[in-house]
Design a protein around this motif. Structure first.
Motif, short mmCIF file in Angstrom:
data_model
loop_
_atom_site.label_atom_id
_atom_site.label_comp_id
_atom_site.label_asym_id
_atom_site.label_seq_id
_atom_site.Cartn_x
_atom_site.Cartn_y
_atom_site.Cartn_z
N GLU A 1 7.79 -5.39 59.58
CA GLU A 1 8.38 -6.52 59.77
C GLU A 1 8.19 -7.16 60.43
O GLU A 1 7.90 -8.08 60.68
N SER A 2 6.54 -6.34 61.17
CA SER A 2 5.95 -6.68 62.01
C SER A 2 4.56 -6.50 61.00
O SER A 2 4.54 -5.56 61.07
N SER A 3 4.06 -7.50 60.53
CA SER A 3 2.55 -7.58 60.20
C SER A 3 1.82 -5.92 60.54
O SER A 3 1.44 -6.23 61.49
N GLN A 4 1.14 -5.79 59.59
CA GLN A 4 -0.28 -4.90 60.24
C GLN A 4 -1.63 -5.18 60.55
O GLN A 4 -2.25 -4.47 60.43
N ASN A 5 -1.81 -6.37 59.67
CA ASN A 5 -2.89 -7.62 60.02
C ASN A 5 -3.88 -6.51 59.71
O ASN A 5 -4.85 -6.70 59.96
N PHE A 6 -3.31 -5.05 58.07
CA PHE A 6 -4.70 -4.71 58.75
C PHE A 6 -5.57 -5.29 57.73
O PHE A 6 -5.67 -6.08 56.52
#
Length: 742
Positions: free
Chosen positions: A274-279
């Protein structure tokens, strides 16, 4: 089919030392483009003589008689045969082919099973650097920090964490980081671009003299390509905004004795959370390889990778059960990190004469790491929370050289290797701090500088006669540990040193070319964190591992290979530095007993089936019965599946992996749930373009990828709770891929 010298595959350049009965052959095995083939297996039918080609593709074979049939095989090529009419220097050209189990050779080799892993590598190329370790039979991995952190590893009844009990290298360069900010032996393989992996060399147990620190459960060495046959571009896109693109660029064209290439990889994803990994990750690798002359080869590689990510962390089961968060939610979504590594590596091969060669390598790495985690939430600090930061800056230097010589001590054919090397880790500002929101530093728990040196030598001898191979060896290691605690008011260097000898003995019996029996035994070790060694009165600075294997590899038919091993491993007392807490936890003696079983079957010319089954009984020896379980140590795992390969363009695989429920604490009152996951990979090649469909978790199974028994407290709780905390495994995940070759 037998062929005479007159066929175009075989060209006779000269005659050396031939007489009416015994001949001495020298040859070179090359590809269709003229490149030497390393590791090709060369056998003579009459005297059961055999050898392997070296790094230049050359081989030497003595005591061959006229009328013998010479056979040359390699997993990736068509085998070739010829009848020997006279001695001489041969050049043998192999043509590439679809992979076949008939090319697997059972002989007096210590590591016969490597051939089977490389069959799997040919049939199922690795799609991600996260998954390269799965090419080792019985090895299971788990990711639990947004895709950027090194994987958790399970093998032979070990929860190896991130690398404490497995030695991992790439082209001989160490991946394990000693005295790491997060944990001893931390092994981040994400700097490897998977399309560059050419072969996997592995061994289970502490039986290999050239493999040192961390080689208790085993070792893995990934060999990367020296040459690209062509350039390529690929693009992948899939669920969760996942994007990966790679470019492999051949720089020198069709130069006969040299090759250079540049490889680039970029990857990004939000992940299923739900909280993006922003990987995001970027990889750059350049490599130059050249034949300096007919007896000397040099390769130079330079690589850099950088990775950044956010993470949802390990969440408590009770929060999901109560509906506070979903399985893909977070208690603290400010976890995450960044890391980068720059490598420079030289590998050199020099043939001194037909019986002797020298192999050397030197490497340098600059490595930086920062990780934010929160495992206990508000247990220790009810106001700010329990977030921690682990950080370090490291320079790694190393060199190794080995002298290799073949001789004859009648009736033994003898191959001797003697090597020396060193590794030096210069680690600055190794930090553990209490933080909040990745912005504010509340306090420093540990901060200091580590200098760790390892000087070593090894001697390995292989005595072969007829059907037997006897392999005694010994390894000698000297360690120097230095630590400067920056939190002390007065400057001082804490220092310790230690020496360890690790003898080994392997015996192989090969009654015919269809079956091999082996017995292996030896000592190994893994070093402890410098902060433990210098800060504690630890007697076992380098605790020993003692292992034994008894097993067989049996080729029941040209298309069916089975293997089995019964094994035992004992570990001495050791002190473990817990990087997440900055404390020392002693653990006593342990023992593991297990069975490894494997089967590889070529159902048809195009369809393959493989399965590996691994059972283990891990126990703490010094604990009472009922409280002697080793947390998270796997007791039963199996991997395998179907692979299809068709020269007309279609290929694919359906692969599974399974791990049984296992204890999460010492008395088994908390259980880590097992899982069964299936992945599908389909490919179609049309001219120069390949279209791929990749599906992970085909049946959308709900599973926990990593799990821990952890005591934690949520913000609204008055008492702490110990229970399973987990990172959920990915749900159904599909992506498409297009690759263009030019």
């Amino acid at each position: 089919m037998k062929k005479l010298f007159s066929l175009p595959f075989f060209m006779l350049f000269g005659v050396i030392n031939a007489n009416a009965q015994n001949l001495k052959l020298e040859g070179k095995v090359i590809t269709s483009s003229g490149v030497g083939v390393e590791g090709a297996y060369v056998t003579s039918s009459q005297n059961e003589g055999h050898t392997h080609t070296d790094a230049l593709g050359r081989f030497f074979l003595n005591n061959v008689q006229k009328g013998d049939t010479l056979t040359v095989t390699h997993i990736a090529y068509n085998s070739e045969q010829l009848v020997i009419n006279e001695g001489g220097v041969l050049k043998i050209r192999l043509e590439e082919k679809i992979t076949a189990l008939e090319n697997v050779v059972i002989s007096t080799e210590i590591k016969t099973l490597n051939q089977l892993s490389n069959v799997d590598l040919d049939l199922n190329p690795v799609q991600s650097s996260q998954y390269v370790l799965r090419k080792v039979p019985g090895l299971i991995i788990g990711q639990h920090a947004g895709g950027g952190k090194a994987e958790q590893i399970f093998l032979r009844g070990f929860d190896i964490d991130h690398g404490t009990d497995i030695n991992i290298t790439v082209d001989g360069m160490p991946v394990n980081m000693v005295s790491h900010a997060h944990g001893q032996g931390y092994s981040d393989l994400h700097f490897v671009i998977p399309e560059l992996i050419e072969a996997v060399d592995f061994g289970k147990g502490p039986y290999y003299a050239d493999k040192g620190n961390f080689t208790t459960a085993g070792y893995v060495d990934f060999k990367t390509r020296d040459r690209l046959e062509q350039s390529s571009l690929s693009l992948e896109y899939g669920r969760f905004n996942t994007l990966r693109t790679t470019g492999l660029f051949k720089l020198l064209g069709d130069v006969e004795n040299s090759d250079a290439f540049l490889a680039v990889e970029y990857q990004t994803t939000d992940g299923p959370f739900e909280s993006s990994q922003n990987f995001n990750r970027i990889n750059l690798t350049g490599k130059y390889s050249t034949l300096i002359n007919d007896s000397e080869k040099l390769s130079v590689s330079v690589s850099h990778f950088n990775s950044k990510w956010d993470a949802s962390g390990q969440i408590p089961q009770r929060a999901v059960d109560a509906g506070l968060i979903s399985r893909f939610g977070a208690i603290d979504d400010t976890e995450g990190g960044s890391t980068d590594r720059t490598n420079i590596q030289f590998n050199h091969f020099k043939s001194l004469d037909e019986y002797t060669f020298l192999k050397s390598r030197a490497f340098f790495s600059n490595y930086n790491f920062e990780l934010f985690s929160n495992f206990t939430f508000f247990l220790n600090d009810p106001v700010n929370g329990d977030q921690i930061r682990q950080r370090e800056q490291r320079n790694l230097y190393g060199f190794e050289s080995s002298w290799n010589h073949e001789t004859s001590l009648l009736p033994w054919n003898t191959f001797v290797t003697a090597g020396v090397g060193f590794r030096y880790d210069d680690v600055n500002d190794v930090e553990l701090s209490r933080t909040r929101n990745r912005r504010n530093t509340i306090s420093n728990v540990a901060l200091g500088d580590v200098d760790e040196s390892n000087f070593y030598g090894f001697f390995n001898a292989e005595f072969e006669t007829g059907k037997w191979l006897i392999n005694p060896s010994v390894r000698l290691d000297y360690f120097k540990f230095d630590y400067v605690n920056d939190l002390d008011s007065a400057f001082s260097t804490q220092s310790r040193d230690e020496f360890i000898a690790s003898p080994k003995l392997n015996v192989v019996f090969n009654p015919n070319r269809n079956i091999q029996f082996f017995a292996k035994t030896g000592f190994g070790f893994h070093s402890n964190d410098t902060r433990v060694v210098t800060g504690e009165e630890a007697e076992d600075i380098l605790p020993k591992a003692i292992g034994a294997d008894l097993g067989t590899v049996y080729k029941l038919s040209p298309k069916l290979v089975v293997n089995a091993a019964l094994w035992y491993l004992f570990l001495e007392q050791e002190f473990v530095y817990v990087g997440d807490e900055g404390i020392v936890e002693p653990s006593g003696e342990t023992r593991r007993v297990g069975i490894d079983l494997g089967l590889h079957y070529q159902l048809s010319g195009k369809l393959f089936f493989d399965a590996d089954v691994n059972l283990a009984n891990p126990r703490s020896i010094e604990e009472p019965e009922g409280a002697d379980r080793i947390p998270l140590a796997p007791t039963f795992t199996t991997t395998g599946g179907l692979s299809y390969q068709n020269s007309k363009g279609f290929s694919g695989s359906l692969k599974y992996r399974y791990i049984q429920d296992r204890p999460a604490n010492e008395d088994n009152s908390i259980v880590a749930e097992g899982y069964f996951i299936t992945d599908l990979n389909l490919n179609y090649a049309l001219d120069k373009t390949t279209f791929s469909l990749i599906i992970e978790n085909l049946f959308d199974t709900e599973w926990n990828e990593t799990q821990f028994a952890t005591e934690s407290r949520l913000f609204n709780e008055t008492e702490s709770v110990e229970e399973i905390h987990f990172t959920p495994g990915s749900p159904f995940f599909v992506k498409g891929k297009i690759t263009f070759n030019f």
